[in-house]
Every structure is written in C-alpha cells, then in structure tokens.
Design an enzyme around this catalytic site. Structure first.
Site, PDB file in Angstrom:
ATOM      1  N   PHE A   1      -2.486  16.029   4.615  1.00  0.00           N
ATOM      2  CA  PHE A   1      -2.852  15.387   3.351  1.00  0.00           C
ATOM      3  C   PHE A   1      -1.630  15.385   2.431  1.00  0.00           C
ATOM      4  CE2 PHE A   1      -4.519  15.072  -0.941  1.00  0.00           C
ATOM      5  CZ  PHE A   1      -5.384  14.011  -0.807  1.00  0.00           C
TER       6      PHE A   1
ATOM      7  N   ASP B   1      -4.358   5.149   6.269  1.00  0.00           N
ATOM      8  CA  ASP B   1      -4.900   6.377   6.843  1.00  0.00           C
ATOM      9  C   ASP B   1      -5.918   5.961   7.917  1.00  0.00           C
ATOM     10  OD1 ASP B   1      -6.169   8.859   7.237  1.00  0.00           O
ATOM     11  OD2 ASP B   1      -5.929   9.469   5.169  1.00  0.00           O
TER      12      ASP B   1
ATOM     13  N   ARG C   1       0.433  11.754  -8.822  1.00  0.00           N
ATOM     14  CA  ARG C   1       0.963  10.433  -8.464  1.00  0.00           C
ATOM     15  C   ARG C   1       2.403  10.260  -8.933  1.00  0.00           C
ATOM     16  NH1 ARG C   1      -3.498   7.272  -6.799  1.00  0.00           N
ATOM     17  NH2 ARG C   1      -5.408   7.592  -7.968  1.00  0.00           N
TER      18      ARG C   1
ATOM     19  N   GLU D   1       0.847  -1.204   0.000  1.00  0.00           N
ATOM     20  CA  GLU D   1       0.000   0.000   0.000  1.00  0.00           C
ATOM     21  C   GLU D   1       0.873   1.241   0.000  1.00  0.00           C
ATOM     22  OE1 GLU D   1      -2.686   1.303  -0.479  1.00  0.00           O
ATOM     23  OE2 GLU D   1      -4.387   0.391   0.530  1.00  0.00           O
ATOM     24  N   ASP D   2       0.330   2.335  -0.521  1.00  0.00           N
ATOM     25  CA  ASP D   2       1.055   3.602  -0.399  1.00  0.00           C
ATOM     26  C   ASP D   2       0.840   4.223   0.969  1.00  0.00           C
ATOM     27  OD1 ASP D   2      -1.619   3.996  -0.985  1.00  0.00           O
ATOM     28  OD2 ASP D   2      -1.289   5.744  -2.252  1.00  0.00           O
TER      29      ASP D   2
HETATM   30  C1  PRP Z   1      -6.009   5.472  -0.833  1.00  0.00           C
HETATM   31  C2  PRP Z   1      -4.708   4.741  -0.582  1.00  0.00           C
HETATM   32  C3  PRP Z   1      -5.151   3.580   0.272  1.00  0.00           C
HETATM   33  C4  PRP Z   1      -6.326   4.139   1.053  1.00  0.00           C
HETATM   34  C5  PRP Z   1      -5.902   4.476   2.436  1.00  0.00           C
HETATM   35  O1  PRP Z   1      -6.647   4.856  -1.903  1.00  0.00           O
HETATM   36  O2  PRP Z   1      -4.099   4.316  -1.767  1.00  0.00           O
HETATM   37  O3  PRP Z   1      -5.566   2.475  -0.498  1.00  0.00           O
HETATM   38  O4  PRP Z   1      -6.741   5.321   0.364  1.00  0.00           O
HETATM   39  O5  PRP Z   1      -6.924   5.092   3.156  1.00  0.00           O
HETATM   40  P1  PRP Z   1      -7.672   4.421   4.370  1.00  0.00           P
HETATM   41  O6  PRP Z   1      -6.649   3.803   5.270  1.00  0.00           O
HETATM   42  O7  PRP Z   1      -8.348   5.616   5.014  1.00  0.00           O
HETATM   43  O8  PRP Z   1      -8.670   3.451   3.870  1.00  0.00           O
HETATM   44  P2  PRP Z   1      -7.875   5.479  -2.693  1.00  0.00           P
HETATM   45  O9  PRP Z   1      -9.138   4.836  -2.224  1.00  0.00           O
HETATM   46  O10 PRP Z   1      -7.799   6.971  -2.661  1.00  0.00           O
HETATM   47  O11 PRP Z   1      -7.630   4.959  -4.168  1.00  0.00           O
HETATM   48  P3  PRP Z   1      -6.325   5.150  -5.081  1.00  0.00           P
HETATM   49  O12 PRP Z   1      -5.217   4.334  -4.474  1.00  0.00           O
HETATM   50  O13 PRP Z   1      -6.766   4.646  -6.416  1.00  0.00           O
HETATM   51  O14 PRP Z   1      -5.996   6.636  -5.068  1.00  0.00           O
END
Ligand code: PRP
Length: 174
Positions: A151, A101, A164, A97-98
């Site tokens: 953020f 949160d 990105r 994961e990136d």
């Molecule tokens: C982002 C990120 C994680 C998630 C983390 O994805 O890449 O997957 O949110 O947030 P959380 O811990 O509050 O659930 P996003 O749903 O924005 O999709 P993306 O990776 O396509 O930008």
C-alpha cells in the site's frame, strides 16, 4: 504499532521518469491534439507534472471517481464524483492516473468515455500493480513504475485523505 512510511520511489526518480514518459508521448502523438483527462483526486500531481512535458496542443479536463473510502483495499465499487465538461467525440483522449491497482476504476472510466465516441483512448499511470489487476482489458500505455502489492502513499496517493502532498512515493504501514 505506530504508522510508518518507508520511501519507495524518490522525488528525483519520479521527475526523471516523467521526462521520459513525456518524450514518449510527444513522439507517439507527433503534433496531434490531445485531450488530457486527469482522474481526481489521486492523479492530480502526476497530471500537473506530465502535461508540462507535452508539446502538442493540449486541453485539460478533470474527472472524479472514488472507490476506496478510508480502507487500504479497493471496495470494488466505483462512483463518478465529477464529470468532464466538454464533448470528447472524435478527440484523442489521454487519461492520467496515479495508480492502477485492481483496474476496476479504469474499466469503469473507459466504458463511460468509450460510449461518447472519442477517436482514441490511452492511459498514462505513474504506478501499476500487475499482481493486483482483476480485469483483463486494462493495461497502461505509459507507465511510470511497476510495483508490488504494498500500500503506497504520496505524490497524489492518500491514506484516509492524507499524504497526497508528499513529493515521493512511500510504503505505508498502519
Ligand atoms: C485510487 C486511485 C485510482 C484507483 C485505483 O482512487 O487514484 O483512481 O484508486 O484503484 P483500482 O485500480 O483498484 O480501481 P480512489 O478511488 O482512492 O480515489 P482518490 O483518487 O480520490 O484517492
């Protein structure tokens, strides 16, 4: 006010940390095969850099989820946008994961994958926001950097689909 990006974690710091994480993962798994699961879209840059540090047999899978829409805060709702294409029963799964949160995305993903009986599931994340975590059972096994509630964008992370491709992580203000 105009949008601004303040650099938070440099390209050099990220690449040093990725080498360290790779060494930890290589040591922990010894030579056991790993199924590396990239969470799209945000995890793709971290995944591409970190899998290249791994020395055990690695297969690569991609799983898509979406929760944010265009907002800067989680909607709390997670959608599966793409599933992995191979059975995971009996496999050692390492999720990339990136960012963690609220933790809601990974809670959803872990439940989905656990139901398919893998041998193990571990989580690698570039960024972790411990103060934002809303679930008790999600913690990274391998974490690049802990950050505050700001953020952030870059190195896979987006604002409204943009930024990105930045090679560093920056704090984004609207
Ligand atoms: C982002 C990120 C994680 C998630 C983390 O994805 O890449 O997957 O949110 O947030 P959380 O811990 O509050 O659930 P996003 O749903 O924005 O999709 P993306 O990776 O396509 O930008």
């Amino acid at each position: 006010m105009a949008e601004s990006i303040t650099p938070l974690i440099s390209k050099e710091k990220i690449s040093t940390r990725i080498r360290e994480l790779g060494a930890m993962i290589n040591q922990d798994y010894a030579n056991s095969p790993v199924m590396a699961v990239c969470i799209l879209k945000g995890g793709v840059i971290f995944f591409a850099d970190l899998v290249r540090e791994l020395t055990m047999p690695v297969t690569c899978e991609f799983l898509g989820t979406s929760s944010y829409g265009s907002a800067t805060e989680s909607s709390g709702e997670v959608k599966l946008t793409l599933d992995i294409t191979h059975p995971i029963e009996g496999k050692n799964i390492l999720i990339f994961e990136d960012i963690i949160d609220t933790g809601l995305t990974l809670k959803y993903i872990k439940k989905l994958l656990m139901a398919r009986n893998p041998a193990s599931i571990k989580i690698a994340t570039l960024l972790f926001k411990p103060e934002s975590l809303q679930v008790s059972d999600i913690k990274p096994d391998y974490c690049g950097f802990e950050i505050g509630k700001e953020f952030v964008i870059g190195y896979g992370l987006d604002y409204d689909g943009l930024y990105r491709q930045l090679p560093y992580v920056g704090v984004f203000k609207k």
